[in-house]
Enzyme design. Structure first.
Site, PDB file in Angstrom:
ATOM      1  N   SER A 346       0.779  -1.208   0.000  1.00 60.40           N
ATOM      2  CA  SER A 346       0.000   0.000   0.000  1.00 60.40           C
ATOM      3  C   SER A 346       0.821   1.273   0.000  1.00 60.40           C
ATOM      4  O   SER A 346       1.484   1.578  -0.977  1.00 60.40           O
ATOM      5  CB  SER A 346      -0.924  -0.045   1.195  1.00 60.40           C
ATOM      6  N   LYS A 371      -0.811  -4.036  -3.401  1.00 62.08           N
ATOM      7  CA  LYS A 371      -2.109  -3.460  -3.060  1.00 62.08           C
ATOM      8  C   LYS A 371      -2.222  -2.097  -3.727  1.00 62.08           C
ATOM      9  O   LYS A 371      -1.591  -1.150  -3.296  1.00 62.08           O
ATOM     10  CB  LYS A 371      -2.273  -3.309  -1.552  1.00 62.08           C
ATOM     11  N   GLN A 375      -8.676   3.067   0.362  1.00 61.56           N
ATOM     12  CA  GLN A 375      -9.903   2.992   1.149  1.00 61.56           C
ATOM     13  C   GLN A 375     -10.185   4.331   1.833  1.00 61.56           C
ATOM     14  O   GLN A 375      -9.258   5.057   2.201  1.00 61.56           O
ATOM     15  CB  GLN A 375      -9.800   1.912   2.236  1.00 61.56           C
TER      16      GLN A 375
END
Length: 451
Positions: A346, A371, A375
């Site tokens: 991420s 990733k 979000q």
């Protein structure tokens, strides 16, 4: 070996973010946080006691302003389960902000059958879109701040048994003598065999000054020993940044996660300190870094990239691309090597990808987690919250790394031998990735000198 210990401690907040965040696919649980130690399988879940350190990667986490926690009686059923009204709130949010079109009828049907928001969200087949009850949401907020009340250890699951991955330095867990690979058999008398990681962590967390008793099983001198360890909980501040001069002006900075209110300030402080010590080259260690805050990733990348350089491109549900650029400010101008591994996810992939694509650093290690999603966290009317995948991202060079990861410029596995039974064994284990990073920097510095 101090250098190898740094890699171990990095694993530590990994584990934090997040069980409440959870890095499904790596660990079933981001936060953008967790990583294996030598001897712990890459697919095992790790987490920092108290700061969830799992690997999910709610990275690139954004928090949407929302209502304060309401009285449970206002929107929760008598059983304590979220009410249908809260489920409808979640469906409305998904309809408006989810990264892809949703099947509202399928969501309603799933809720009608199970009366469970997590079961309803399972229809999306998206491990990063997840529901958090009020307690889990509060824990996630603690994780993002980087402080919590607990004992300060990173834990994981191995063969169905709860283990200590590593104690945080200077915490009650370390002072009580807990060691890496200790098996936690009981928590206040409760057996931990096949216990859910989140539940185990919740049992070890608690109010500062209170006691928790761990039943420990340890292999020592070829024998297995069982004993109790009493630990007094305290307020734990998860160290997200650490640094040192390794040798001949080669600086080393480890960022264990992109969470914590003071992480950027800590990074700036450590970089300035290394510069004052005569740093001529820098190793940025993002191994075991599960990610975290999207804005923080951009700030960190800005320390290394020329002002105005692209850092990341975010693609929304409408396909529109928004590019984030590096800001003005102090820059690292020495040669840089970035260390990554399969637990780098991420936000750490955003940074590594930007430095690789803009050719300001050499990436060393193994392919990262992969990733490429962002979000946003939305508080709900009853004090709970939902984390929703709202966009995808591309690295600075326009590359999608979701489920693929970033391939290093120089591929090197961590060690030539496994095993992390005790500190002495760790000290005997060579960190081949770090050694390769030093070698690359030495060659770069020699080339500069020759020129």
């Amino acid at each position: 070996m101090r250098r190898y210990a740094r890699a171990v401690y990095g694993l530590l907040a990994a584990l934090a973010v997040i069980a409440v965040l959870g890095l499904s696919g790596w660990l079933h649980a981001p936060a953008d946080c967790a990583g294996p130690l030598s001897g712990v399988s890459e697919r095992e879940v790790a987490q920092t006691q108290g700061a969830q350190v799992r690997t999910q990667s709610e990275t690139d986490v954004r928090v949407q302003a929302g209502p304060e926690a309401a009285s449970p009686s206002g929107s929760t059923s008598g059983s304590g389960e979220p009410s249908a009204l809260v489920a409808l709130e979640v469906i409305n949010l998904l309809k408006n902000v989810y990264v892809s079109p949703i099947d509202v009828e399928a969501l309603l049907k799933a809720y009608d059958e199970r009366h469970s928001i997590p079961d309803m969200l399972a229809v999306l087949n998206d491990p990063y879109t997840r529901y958090m009850d009020a307690e889990q949401y509060r824990t996630m907020q603690d994780d993002m701040r980087g402080t919590f009340d607990g004992i300060g250890i990173t834990v994981g699951i191995r063969d169905g048994q709860l283990i200590v991955v590593a104690p945080l330095k200077g915490t009650p867990g370390e002072r009580a003598g807990l060691r890496s690979m200790d098996r936690i058999m009981f928590i206040d008398g409760k057996p931990t065999k096949d216990m859910a990681l989140d539940y185990a962590v919740s049992l070890m967390k608690g109010k500062r000054g209170t006691e928790v008793v761990l039943g420990i099983e340890r292999d020592e001198g070829g024998k297995r020993r069982s004993f109790d360890v009493k630990v007094i909980r305290d307020t734990i501040r998860v160290p997200h940044v650490a640094s040192e001069i390794l040798k001949d002006g080669i600086g080393y900075v480890q960022i264990s996660s992109f969470f914590g209110d003071d992480t950027m300030d800590s990074l700036n402080h450590e970089l300035d300190s290394l510069a004052r010590q005569g740093m001529r080259g820098l190793i940025l260690d993002l191994r075991y870094n599960p990610g975290g805050s999207f804005p923080l990733a951009i700030e960190v990348a800005s320390r290394f990239l020329p002002a105005g350089s692209p850092v990341v491109h975010v693609v929304g549900r409408d396909g529109r691309k928004v590019t984030y650029y590096s800001s003005q400010g102090p820059k690292v101008t020495v040669p840089v090597v970035v260390l990554v591994n399969e637990a780098s996810a991420s936000a750490s992939e955003i940074v590594a990808g930007a430095l690789q694509d803009m050719k300001v650093a050499t990436i060393v290690g193994v392919t990262t987690f992969g990733k490429g999603l962002v979000q946003t966290i939305y508080p709900l009317s009853d004090g709970s919250a939902v984390s929703i995948t709202t966009s995808r991202y591309l690295t600075a060079g326009g590359n999608s790394i979701d489920k693929k990861g970033i391939v290093p410029d120089v591929v090197v596995s961590l060690t030539s031998s496994g095993g992390a039974q005790a500190k002495s064994d760790q000290e005997a284990t060579q960190d081949l990735q770090l050694d390769k990073a030093v070698e690359i920097l030495e060659a770069k510095l020699a080339a500069r000198k020759a020129a």
